[in-house]
Write a protein that holds these residues in place. Structure first.
Motif, PDB file in Angstrom:
ATOM      1  N   LEU A  25     -14.767   5.308  -3.245  1.00 58.90           N
ATOM      2  CA  LEU A  25     -13.467   5.234  -2.609  1.00 58.90           C
ATOM      3  C   LEU A  25     -12.530   4.395  -3.466  1.00 58.90           C
ATOM      4  CD1 LEU A  25     -11.583   5.637  -0.122  1.00 58.90           C
ATOM      5  CD2 LEU A  25     -12.511   3.477   0.733  1.00 58.90           C
ATOM      6  N   VAL A  26     -11.340   4.916  -3.695  1.00 57.78           N
ATOM      7  CA  VAL A  26     -10.303   4.183  -4.428  1.00 57.78           C
ATOM      8  C   VAL A  26      -9.321   3.550  -3.446  1.00 57.78           C
ATOM      9  CG1 VAL A  26      -8.407   4.376  -6.072  1.00 57.78           C
ATOM     10  CG2 VAL A  26     -10.513   5.696  -6.429  1.00 57.78           C
ATOM     11  N   ALA A  27      -8.811   4.370  -2.531  1.00 55.25           N
ATOM     12  CA  ALA A  27      -7.831   3.881  -1.564  1.00 55.25           C
ATOM     13  C   ALA A  27      -7.768   4.840  -0.385  1.00 55.25           C
ATOM     14  CB  ALA A  27      -6.447   3.757  -2.203  1.00 55.25           C
ATOM     15  N   SER A  28      -7.401   4.297   0.773  1.00 54.68           N
ATOM     16  CA  SER A  28      -7.238   5.140   1.954  1.00 54.68           C
ATOM     17  C   SER A  28      -6.043   4.640   2.753  1.00 54.68           C
ATOM     18  CB  SER A  28      -8.496   5.130   2.819  1.00 54.68           C
ATOM     19  OG  SER A  28      -8.747   3.834   3.321  1.00 54.68           O
ATOM     20  N   ILE A  29      -5.520   5.528   3.602  1.00 55.38           N
ATOM     21  CA  ILE A  29      -4.374   5.180   4.433  1.00 55.38           C
ATOM     22  C   ILE A  29      -4.538   5.869   5.775  1.00 55.38           C
ATOM     23  CG2 ILE A  29      -2.968   7.030   3.408  1.00 55.38           C
ATOM     24  CD1 ILE A  29      -0.530   5.138   3.810  1.00 55.38           C
ATOM     25  N   THR A  30      -4.353   5.122   6.854  1.00 61.11           N
ATOM     26  CA  THR A  30      -4.485   5.697   8.186  1.00 61.11           C
ATOM     27  C   THR A  30      -3.183   6.378   8.599  1.00 61.11           C
ATOM     28  OG1 THR A  30      -3.694   3.739   9.369  1.00 61.11           O
ATOM     29  CG2 THR A  30      -6.043   3.801   8.774  1.00 61.11           C
ATOM     30  N   SER A  31      -3.221   7.055   9.725  1.00 61.05           N
ATOM     31  CA  SER A  31      -2.017   7.701  10.245  1.00 61.05           C
ATOM     32  C   SER A  31      -0.955   6.661  10.606  1.00 61.05           C
ATOM     33  CB  SER A  31      -2.348   8.560  11.467  1.00 61.05           C
ATOM     34  OG  SER A  31      -2.977   7.771  12.466  1.00 61.05           O
ATOM     35  N   GLY A  32      -1.390   5.435  10.855  1.00 63.41           N
ATOM     36  CA  GLY A  32      -0.457   4.357  11.171  1.00 63.41           C
ATOM     37  C   GLY A  32       0.020   3.592   9.958  1.00 63.41           C
ATOM     38  N   GLY A  33      -0.447   4.002   8.779  1.00 62.51           N
ATOM     39  CA  GLY A  33       0.010   3.377   7.539  1.00 62.51           C
ATOM     40  C   GLY A  33      -0.807   2.194   7.061  1.00 62.51           C
ATOM     41  N   ILE A  34      -1.941   1.941   7.688  1.00 62.50           N
ATOM     42  CA  ILE A  34      -2.806   0.848   7.233  1.00 62.50           C
ATOM     43  C   ILE A  34      -3.562   1.298   5.996  1.00 62.50           C
ATOM     44  CG2 ILE A  34      -4.756  -0.636   7.826  1.00 62.50           C
ATOM     45  CD1 ILE A  34      -3.850  -0.388  10.756  1.00 62.50           C
ATOM     46  N   THR A  35      -3.504   0.486   4.960  1.00 63.41           N
ATOM     47  CA  THR A  35      -4.110   0.850   3.683  1.00 63.41           C
ATOM     48  C   THR A  35      -5.345   0.004   3.377  1.00 63.41           C
ATOM     49  OG1 THR A  35      -2.641  -0.675   2.510  1.00 63.41           O
ATOM     50  CG2 THR A  35      -1.907   1.613   2.717  1.00 63.41           C
ATOM     51  N   ASN A  36      -6.193   0.592   2.535  1.00 67.25           N
ATOM     52  CA  ASN A  36      -7.413  -0.085   2.099  1.00 67.25           C
ATOM     53  C   ASN A  36      -7.637   0.289   0.641  1.00 67.25           C
ATOM     54  OD1 ASN A  36      -9.949  -1.535   2.415  1.00 67.25           O
ATOM     55  ND2 ASN A  36     -10.930   0.460   2.272  1.00 67.25           N
TER      56      ASN A  36
END
Length: 120
Positions: free
Chosen positions: A47-58
């Motif tokens: 995993l490099v990066a992810s983003i939820t439907s609410g805009g929370i990033t990881n």
């Protein structure tokens, strides 16, 4: 059917930048989280990066401060802005999306990948 299509990969020198795009199309009711993964030769996909439907990033620790993930829900598209690229960022980059085709049908879809090569 839902499809994810990545674009924006290529060859860049160390320290350079690239912007990847991933557009989802087809029978889409809504999109939950979206993300970018990468796989280097001989390595596992990570995993490099992810983003939820609410805009929370990881972000993976290795890319924090250099990569930025964002999404445009009107276009069903997720982006990965990659700055200060390093040779170790070389990999095939895949996007994924947790997508509802209907109110009750959800699957995790993957794109086919785009090559990013960082080399002088």
């Amino acid at each position: 059917q839902v499809q994810l299509v990545e674009s924006g990969g290529g060859l860049v020198q160390p320290g350079g930048s690239l912007r990847l795009s991933c557009a989802a199309s087809g029978s889409i009711f809504s999109i939950n989280s979206m993300g970018w993964h990468r796989q280097a030769p001989g390595e596992q996909r990570e995993l490099v990066a992810s983003i939820t439907s609410g805009g929370i990033t990881n972000y993976a620790d290795s890319v924090k401060g250099r990569f930025t993930i964002s999404r445009d829900d009107a276009k069903n598209t997720v982006y990965l802005q990659m700055d200060s690229l390093k040779p170790e960022d070389t990999a095939v980059y895949y996007c994924n999306g947790v997508i509802y085709a209907t109110k009750w049908q959800v699957n995790n879809y993957w794109g086919h990948g785009t090559q990013v090569t960082v080399n002088s």
